[in-house]
Design an enzyme around this catalytic site. Structure first.
Site, PDB file in Angstrom:
ATOM      1  N   HIS A  96      70.817  -0.753  56.581  1.00 11.71           N
ATOM      2  CA  HIS A  96      69.728   0.206  56.749  1.00 11.71           C
ATOM      3  C   HIS A  96      68.494  -0.142  55.919  1.00 11.71           C
ATOM      4  O   HIS A  96      67.577   0.669  55.810  1.00 11.71           O
ATOM      5  CB  HIS A  96      70.214   1.617  56.395  1.00 11.71           C
ATOM      6  CG  HIS A  96      69.489   2.693  57.131  1.00 11.71           C
ATOM      7  ND1 HIS A  96      69.719   2.978  58.457  1.00 11.71           N
ATOM      8  CD2 HIS A  96      68.526   3.559  56.738  1.00 11.71           C
ATOM      9  CE1 HIS A  96      68.937   3.973  58.840  1.00 11.71           C
ATOM     10  NE2 HIS A  96      68.200   4.340  57.814  1.00 11.71           N
ATOM     11  N   ASP A 162      69.218  12.306  53.014  1.00  6.77           N
ATOM     12  CA  ASP A 162      69.107  13.046  54.273  1.00  6.77           C
ATOM     13  C   ASP A 162      70.011  12.444  55.345  1.00  6.77           C
ATOM     14  O   ASP A 162      70.682  13.161  56.079  1.00  6.77           O
ATOM     15  CB  ASP A 162      67.661  13.040  54.765  1.00  6.77           C
ATOM     16  CG  ASP A 162      66.759  13.937  53.934  1.00  6.77           C
ATOM     17  OD1 ASP A 162      67.288  14.800  53.205  1.00  6.77           O
ATOM     18  OD2 ASP A 162      65.530  13.776  54.007  1.00  6.77           O
ATOM     19  N   GLU A 275      63.141  20.934  50.497  1.00  7.18           N
ATOM     20  CA  GLU A 275      62.371  19.783  50.965  1.00  7.18           C
ATOM     21  C   GLU A 275      61.095  20.298  51.633  1.00  7.18           C
ATOM     22  O   GLU A 275      60.850  21.498  51.711  1.00  7.18           O
ATOM     23  CB  GLU A 275      63.173  18.918  51.947  1.00  7.18           C
ATOM     24  CG  GLU A 275      64.215  18.047  51.286  1.00  7.18           C
ATOM     25  CD  GLU A 275      64.678  16.887  52.168  1.00  7.18           C
ATOM     26  OE1 GLU A 275      63.991  16.588  53.184  1.00  7.18           O
ATOM     27  OE2 GLU A 275      65.705  16.267  51.844  1.00  7.18           O
TER      28      GLU A 275
END
Length: 524
Positions: A96, A162, A275
């Site tokens: 990633h 997240d 957030e």
């Protein structure tokens, strides 16, 4: 022994692999030469696994991919590289990274996914508070850690990212930030022990007490000092449910003041998750109003907005944990007590209740949609920064309201964090001033039909933002940093550069590890 395999696998194609086989050299022989029990992939198979990453903007040819059985295999790969003149080693989790950080051109890539199930054991720290922990593999995915901890023990890690399709070792090598970090700090502040394979080929257990210099070096160390093979992660009782809330603001000052108030409160006096994000003031389904509602039955009513509002709007995203045994009235009262202090636009409040695990896996649905429409496989020129409270207003006026006022074809996150929750002994660097600083994440997605020039424009805009920060003396640091010169890295680390260099000399003096970061060059 590594010299044994180099002549046969320098060419990354089927013809070279066939030639090697014809010569009687198989990957089994390579495994023996590296003295590992796991599998070795060369040629096209290696490139398929480790030649690209999620960023999709880099393509390299590794010499081989090592699929280890355990830490001794990883140590074997490092020792083999040490015996060579030029080989490097990179650990790859779930691929990633954005800018090739987990790649090793012409080197060895360690596929950590094969070690994912090597460790899973829940225990309790010695002492009076009986704090729970779980020992997990560095190659384990956080989503798997979550599911198993909750289903088998009713426990869960305290701090998250997240997106949970990331490896434990990968996020700990950077920081690991989400809406719980204001309370518990990043994931690097929520581990007490590590097993690490260093750049010297040693397998070392380290903690705040034992081999502490290695422990703090590796946390946030961008893979420069060691490969994490096991982590001891702190746990807490997992709630059953989450009240998930979004509220909309037209004024950035009110948005930031409310967010800062929430993250500065004591545990019971705030939400459990805080957030925020910026979105376009318009009907664009990817960048605008439709991105805010939490349920298909919810509708964003733009008539609730004052005519004076600007090109972008702001949304606070909040989460409150609770138990199945808590009454609805109790939860409602807690929410209203907190919400009542906030200055969002009336009528632009959205909320749903959902199971805790589903809340933490909320990005999973976005992943599925992106895979369906093809944007998961396209380039992702993301930009992540930490910006000081002092400068976040200027950043809003120039970046959010001007440079990206039409959106980035993906989320634009912005929310506050607290310096006191970060341990300055780790290798992570954050802005220099103040207790409060912000994370900003421009998470760009590229349509499958987009031209190469559109990706180049996105990258250029990222560079423009960074150059603006430098030119205007903005107190910022790149998160998940990517630089091309050591001069830029020296500026990034500032007065911590000398410590970083000293640690490199201790734990990876030949600069074997993580060459894709482009911080140090391989030493002979």
């Amino acid at each position: 022994m590594i010299a044994y395999i180099e002549p046969y696998f320098l060419e990354n194609d089927a013809e070279a692999a066939s030639a090697a086989t014809a010569a009687g050299k198989s990957t089994d022989g390579v495994s023996e030469s590296l003295n590992i029990q796991g599998e070795i992939l060369c040629g096209g198979a290696a490139a398929d696994i480790a030649g690209r990453d999620f960023g999709g903007m880099n393509c390299v040819k590794p010499l081989a991919v090592v699929r280890p059985v355990g830490p001794e295999d990883i140590a074997g790969a490092v020792k083999a590289a040490l015996r060579s003149d030029k080989l490097t080693v990179a650990a790859r989790g779930n691929g990633h990274s954005i800018n090739g950080q987990a790649m090793a051109e012409g080197g060895l890539v360690v596929d950590m996914s094969t070690t994912a199930e090597n460790h899973f054991e829940v225990g309790y720290l010695s002492g009076g508070d009986a704090t729970a922990f779980v020992d997990v593999s560095g190659g384990a995915l956080w989503e798997d850690v979550l599911k198993r901890c909750v289903s088998e023990y009713g426990l869960a890690p305290r701090s998250w990212t997240d997106y949970l399709g990331l490896t434990v070792g990968g996020t700990l090598s950077n920081a690991g930030v989400s809406g719980q970090a204001f309370r518990y700090g990043p994931q690097t502040s929520n581990v007490t022990e590590l097993d690490v394979v260093t750049g010297n080929g040693d397998v070392v257990t380290c903690s705040e007490i034992e081999n502490s210099e290695l422990f703090f070096s590796v946390l946030g160390g961008l893979g420069q000092f060691g490969i994490i093979t096991r982590a001891r992660v702190l746990l807490q009782p997992a709630p059953d449910m989450v009240r998930w809330i979004r509220v909309v603001y037209t004024e950035f000052d009110e948005f930031t003041q409310d967010a800062e108030w929430l993250v500065s409160q004591k545990n019971e006096s705030s939400f459990d998750y805080v957030e925020g994000f910026v979105f376009v003031n318009g009907a664009d389904p990817v960048n605008g109003w439709p991105t805010v509602p939490l349920h298909p039955d919810h509708e964003f009513d733009p008539t609730r907005l004052p005519q004076s509002c600007g090109s972008v709007l702001y949304c606070l995203e909040l989460g409150l944990h609770y138990r199945d045994s808590d009454s609805n009235s109790t939860i409602d009262k807690r929410v209203e007590r907190l919400i009542g202090r906030l200055r969002f636009n009336e009528g632009l409040r959205f909320e749903v209740d959902l199971p805790y695990v589903d809340f933490l896996l909320r990005v999973k649905r976005s992943e599925e949609i992106a895979k369906e429409n093809g944007t998961w496989e396209t380039p992702h020129p993301w930009l992540n920064l930490f910006v000081s409270k002092r400068d976040i207003g200027d950043f809003n006026r120039t970046v959010f309201k001007e440079l990206v006022k039409n959106g980035v074809n993906g989320p634009m996150l912005v929310y506050p964090l607290l310096r006191s929750r970060w341990d300055d002994r780790t290798s992570v660097v954050i802005p220099e001033e103040g207790e409060i600083f912000y994370i900003v994440a421009l998470l760009r997605f590229v349509p499958p039909c987009a031209k190469v020039s559109s990706v180049e424009k996105m990258v250029a805009q990222n560079q423009e933002i960074v150059h603006w920060c430098v030119k205007n003396g903005i107190d910022y640091k790149l998160y998940l940093p990517h630089y091309k010169s050591q001069e830029e890295w020296i500026r990034h680390f500032g007065n911590r550069w000398s410590r970083f260099v000293d640690r490199k000399a201790m734990f990876d003096p030949m600069a074997i590890l993580s060459p894709g970061q482009k911080i140090f060059n391989r030493s002979l």
